[in-house]
Design an enzyme around this catalytic site. Structure first.
Site, PDB file in Angstrom:
ATOM      1  N   ALA A   1      -3.156   2.015  14.186  1.00  0.00           N
ATOM      2  CA  ALA A   1      -4.446   1.926  13.214  1.00  0.00           C
ATOM      3  C   ALA A   1      -5.521   1.239  13.714  1.00  0.00           C
ATOM      4  O   ALA A   1      -6.549   0.859  13.096  1.00  0.00           O
ATOM      5  CB  ALA A   1      -4.164   1.339  11.790  1.00  0.00           C
TER       6      ALA A   1
ATOM      7  N   TRP B   1       7.035  -0.961  -7.604  1.00  0.00           N
ATOM      8  CA  TRP B   1       8.235  -1.252  -6.795  1.00  0.00           C
ATOM      9  C   TRP B   1       9.529  -1.441  -7.768  1.00  0.00           C
ATOM     10  O   TRP B   1      10.597  -1.084  -7.412  1.00  0.00           O
ATOM     11  CB  TRP B   1       7.783  -2.608  -6.322  1.00  0.00           C
TER      12      TRP B   1
ATOM     13  N   THR C   1       3.855   1.719  -0.751  1.00  0.00           N
ATOM     14  CA  THR C   1       4.895   1.599  -2.016  1.00  0.00           C
ATOM     15  C   THR C   1       4.038   2.177  -3.260  1.00  0.00           C
ATOM     16  O   THR C   1       4.276   3.089  -4.059  1.00  0.00           O
ATOM     17  CB  THR C   1       5.321   0.379  -2.425  1.00  0.00           C
TER      18      THR C   1
ATOM     19  N   ARG D   1       2.436   8.729   6.662  1.00  0.00           N
ATOM     20  CA  ARG D   1       2.799   8.592   8.186  1.00  0.00           C
ATOM     21  C   ARG D   1       4.357   8.542   8.378  1.00  0.00           C
ATOM     22  O   ARG D   1       5.098   8.027   7.540  1.00  0.00           O
ATOM     23  CB  ARG D   1       1.997   7.257   8.707  1.00  0.00           C
TER      24      ARG D   1
ATOM     25  N   LYS E   1       7.837  -6.421  11.067  1.00  0.00           N
ATOM     26  CA  LYS E   1       7.039  -5.619   9.841  1.00  0.00           C
ATOM     27  C   LYS E   1       8.027  -4.757   9.010  1.00  0.00           C
ATOM     28  O   LYS E   1       7.786  -4.903   7.835  1.00  0.00           O
ATOM     29  CB  LYS E   1       6.033  -4.986  10.563  1.00  0.00           C
TER      30      LYS E   1
ATOM     31  N   LYS F   1       0.775  -1.231   0.007  1.00  0.00           N
ATOM     32  CA  LYS F   1      -0.091  -0.072  -0.179  1.00  0.00           C
ATOM     33  C   LYS F   1       0.922   1.121   0.062  1.00  0.00           C
ATOM     34  O   LYS F   1       0.777   2.163  -0.796  1.00  0.00           O
ATOM     35  CB  LYS F   1      -1.068  -0.084   1.324  1.00  0.00           C
TER      36      LYS F   1
ATOM     37  N   PHE G   1      -3.563  -0.216   7.563  1.00  0.00           N
ATOM     38  CA  PHE G   1      -4.331  -1.662   7.410  1.00  0.00           C
ATOM     39  C   PHE G   1      -5.425  -1.747   6.161  1.00  0.00           C
ATOM     40  O   PHE G   1      -5.203  -1.027   5.219  1.00  0.00           O
ATOM     41  CB  PHE G   1      -5.078  -2.052   8.644  1.00  0.00           C
TER      42      PHE G   1
ATOM     43  N   PHE H   1       3.090  -8.907  -9.245  1.00  0.00           N
ATOM     44  CA  PHE H   1       4.208  -9.680  -8.943  1.00  0.00           C
ATOM     45  C   PHE H   1       4.696 -10.718 -10.233  1.00  0.00           C
ATOM     46  O   PHE H   1       3.866 -10.878 -10.823  1.00  0.00           O
ATOM     47  CB  PHE H   1       4.171 -10.606  -7.685  1.00  0.00           C
TER      48      PHE H   1
END
Length: 556
Positions: free
Chosen positions: A272, A409, A72, A93, A104, A70, A300, A381
Site C-alpha cells: 500500500a 467485531w 473487520t 485483498r 501485524k 478497517k 492504510f 470498544f
C-alpha cells in the site's frame, strides 16, 4: 475470550458450491480448491448479462498502534447489508505471509466479522502469491542469464532495477551480492530481495483487466538500463510469455465466504506504499456483477489507501464508488491527540478533541476533493464512553456527515446493520460527483504537488535534484501521463511519522522517482520506505503450531 482462529474454526462452513450458487455463479465457472475455496473463471465477466451493482469503499483514519479495524468493519458491513435484505458481495485483498508470521497479523478480519477458512486464507490459500514470486524470480533469472550469455542488449549490471522476491519478512536478504564463484556461476553484482507484495508483478496482476492485458503489462516491465541509458523490458528479454503462463490461474479471483455466508472474492494484495494497495480489478468487477452492493477496502489510512484507490485504481479501471465509509476509533483518535497507548482506557475529551482533526481532514478530503458521499463508522470498544462518542458525532455533523457505531467485531453482521442502512441511504439519496485529485495531463511534479496540497494539506513539495533528473528522464520516455503513487509513511499526513493528528505547513521531500511501467504508474519515494520488512523480536511465528489432529493453532 475466544481467539479469532477459535471463532473461525467453530464456524460451520457451507460448501463453496453453495456459496457460488447463492451468488448466481454457474458451476461451469467454478474451479474448486477443496470444499471451501474456489477460483472463478474470468469468462464469467464476459458472459454474464448482469449489470454492475454499487461500489462501497471502506477506508480509515491515519493508523496508530491502537488499531482501527478497517477489514473487520468491511466484512461486517457486507454481512450487515445481507441481514437487511440486500444482495451484497465482498472484494478483499489476500494476506501476505510476512505480516502473518511477523507482528501485524493477517487480513481476514477479526472476531465475528471474518472471511473463512481463516487459516487457509492467511497461509498458502490458492497459491497466488507463490505464482507471483515464481514469475518475479523467473524474470530475474532470465535477466542475469542474458548478461551471462553475452549481454546482446548491452545491459549495465550497475543499473539493474529488478530485484528478486520472497513472501517472508527477511531483513538478511535486503542487500546481497550474488553471481560469485567464478565465470560459470554468473556475473557478480549487488542485488537484493523485496517481499512479494512489493513486487511490481503483484501490482500488475491486480490492475490487469484480462489475460492478454496481463501479458502486455508484464512485457512493459522495466528491469534495468543499458550502457547508453535505454530502458530494458521483460518483453525484450522474451520473458513475458512464460511469466503469463505462471500467472494464468493466479489471475482468476478466489471465492470464499464470511462467517455468515456472504460471498467474498479475496484476490491480490499489493504493497500500500509503493503500489496501490487494493485487491484486483478483475475481482472487484466480478463482485460488482454478482451483487447489488459490493464492499471493498483500501490500504492504510485514507491519505494513502483511499487516495491510491481513487486516483490510480478507479482511474485505470473506470470505477466510481457510490459511497465511502471512514473507519475510526476513539482510541486511535486519542493517540493522535497525544496519549500513550497505555492511557487510552480512560475518558479524555481533551485528547479526543486534539486528535479528531485527523478524522475530519480525511472526511473533508472524501467530500471536497473526491466529491463522494461519506459516513463515519466508529468501531466501538468497551472502554469508549458515551461522552466521547457524542463528541465525534457532533464534530462530524458540522461537516454534514453522519456517524454510526459499529460493533461487528463482537456481533458480526448484526452489529453492522445500522451502518448498512446508512450506506444504503447514501447510495439512494446522495449522488456524488466523483473527481480525481489531479488531471492526467499534468506534469509528474505537478501531480505530486496536487496530492500533497489537496489531500495531505501540506505547504508544498521539495523534489531533490536527483529526483528532478529522474522525472525529466521519465517524461522524455513518454511516462508523463501516468498517475503518481506517492510512497510515504502511513502514520502521518506528512512524510514524518512523528507528526500525528492533522499537521500543517509541512513540506514533503521527494528523494527518488521511478517508473512501474507494467503497472502504469510513477512511484515518488519519500522518507525511508522499506520493501523488505524484518521480523520483530518475538515474531508471531513462534506461537503457530499444528496439533496431532492436523489442526492449526496459535494463528491470532
Amino acid at each position: 475470550m475466544q481467539t479469532d482462529l477459535e471463532i473461525a474454526q467453530a464456524c460451520r462452513l457451507r460448501p463453496i458450491s453453495e456459496i457460488a450458487a447463492a451468488a448466481h455463479i454457474d458451476e461451469q465457472y467454478v474451479e474448486q480448491y477443496g470444499r471451501y475455496k474456489a477460483k472463478i473463471d474470468l469468462s464469467l465477466l464476459q458472459e454474464t448479462k448482469r449489470g454492475d451493482g454499487k461500489l462501497i469503499l471502506v477506508t480509515a483514519i491515519t493508523p496508530t498502534p491502537a488499531g482501527e479495524g478497517k477489514t473487520t468493519t468491511t466484512i461486517g458491513l457486507a454481512d450487515g447489508l445481507r441481514r437487511i435484505g440486500k444482495n451484497a458481495t465482498l472484494a478483499l485483498r489476500e494476506p501476505s505471509l510476512g505480516p502473518v508470521f511477523g507482528i501485524k497479523g493477517g487480513a481476514a478480519g477479526g472476531g465475528y466479522a471474518q472471511v473463512v477458512p481463516m487459516e487457509d486464507i492467511n497461509l498458502h490459500f490458492t497459491g497466488d502469491f507463490h505464482a507471483i514470486g515464481a514469475a518475479n524470480n523467473l524474470l530475474a533469472a532470465m535477466l542475469d542469464n542474458h548478461i551471462h550469455q553475452g549481454n546482446a542488449l548491452g545491459i549495465d549490471p550497475r543499473r539493474i532495477t529488478w530485484r528478486r522476491c520472497v513472501d517472508m519478512n527477511d531483513r538478511q536478504l535486503r542487500f546481497v551480492v550474488d553471481g560469485l564463484g567464478g565465470k560459470v556461476n554468473g556475473v557478480p553484482r549487488e542485488d537484493g530481495f523485496d517481499i512479494t507484495v512489493a513486487s511490481e508483478i503483484m501490482a500488475v496482476l491486480c490492475l490487469a483487466s484480462s489475460l492478454s492485458d496481463l501479458r502486455e503489462r508484464l512485457s512493459r516491465i522495466i528491469v534495468g538500463y543499458t550502457y547508453d541509458d535505454r530502458p530494458v523490458t521483460a518483453g525484450q528479454l522474451r520473458a513475458a510469455g512464460a511469466m503469463t503462463a505462471l500467472l494464468r490461474d493466479a489471475l482468476k479471483p478466489n471465492l470464499v465466504q464470511t462467517l455468515e455466508g456472504t460471498p467474498a472474492l479475496v484476490h491480490g494484495g499489493p504493497f500500500a506504499n509503493i503500489a496501490h494497495g487494493c485487491n484486483s480489478v478483475v475481482a472487484t468487477r466480478m463482485a460488482l456483477k454478482l451483487g447489488d452492493y459490493t464492499v471493498t477496502e483500501a490500504g492504510f489510512g485514507a491519505d494513502l489507501g483511499a487516495e491510491k484507490f481513487l486516483d490510480i485504481k478507479c482511474r485505470m479501471a473506470g470505477l466510481t464508488p457510490a459511497a465511502v465509509v471512514m473507519v475510526a476509533t476513539v482510541r486511535a483518535l486519542k493517540m493522535h491527540g497525544g496519549l500513550a497507548k497505555s492511557e487510552l482506557a480512560e475518558e479524555n475529551l481533551a485528547a479526543l478533541g486534539a486528535g479528531i482533526p485527523n478524522l475530519l481532514r480525511h472526511v473533508s478530503n472524501i467530500r471536497e476533493v473526491y466529491r463522494l458521499p461519506c459516513v463515519v463508522a466508529v468501531n466501538r470498544f468497551p472502554t469508549d464512553t458515551d461522552a466521547e462518542i457524542d463528541f465525534i458525532i457532533r464534530e462530524c455533523r458540522k461537516l454534514g456527515v453522519n456517524t454510526v457505531l459499529s460493533t461487528v467485531w463482537a456481533e458480526g453482521g448484526r452489529g453492522g446493520e445500522a451502518l448498512a442502512r446508512e450506506v444504503v441511504r447514501l447510495c439512494e439519496q446522495e449522488r456524488g460527483d466523483f473527481a480525481f485529485s489531479y488531471a492526467d495531463g499534468l506534469p509528474i511534479a505537478e501531480k505530486i504537488e496536487a496530492v500533497v496540497r489537496r489531500v495531505y494539506r501540506g505547504a508544498g513539495v521539495s523534489i531533490l535534484p536527483a529526483a528532478q533528473k529522474q522525472i525529466a528522464a521519465l517524461e522524455a520516455l513518454g511516462f508523463g501521463r501516468c498517475p503518481v503513487c506517492i510512497a510515504k509513511t502511513q502514520y502521518s499526513f506528512s512524510d514524518d511519522p512523528t507528526k500525528l493528528g492533522a499537521p500543517e505547513d509541512f513540506t514533503v521531500t521527494v528523494r527518488n522517482v521511478k517508473i512501474c511501467a507494467g503497472a502504469g504508474f510513477v512511484v515518488a519515494l519519500t522518507g525511508d520506505i522499506m520493501t523488505m520488512p524484518g521480523l520483530p523480536k518475538k515474531p508471531a511465528a513462534e506461537n503457530i503450531d499444528v496439533d496431532p489432529s492436523g489442526r492449526i493453532v496459535g494463528l491470532f
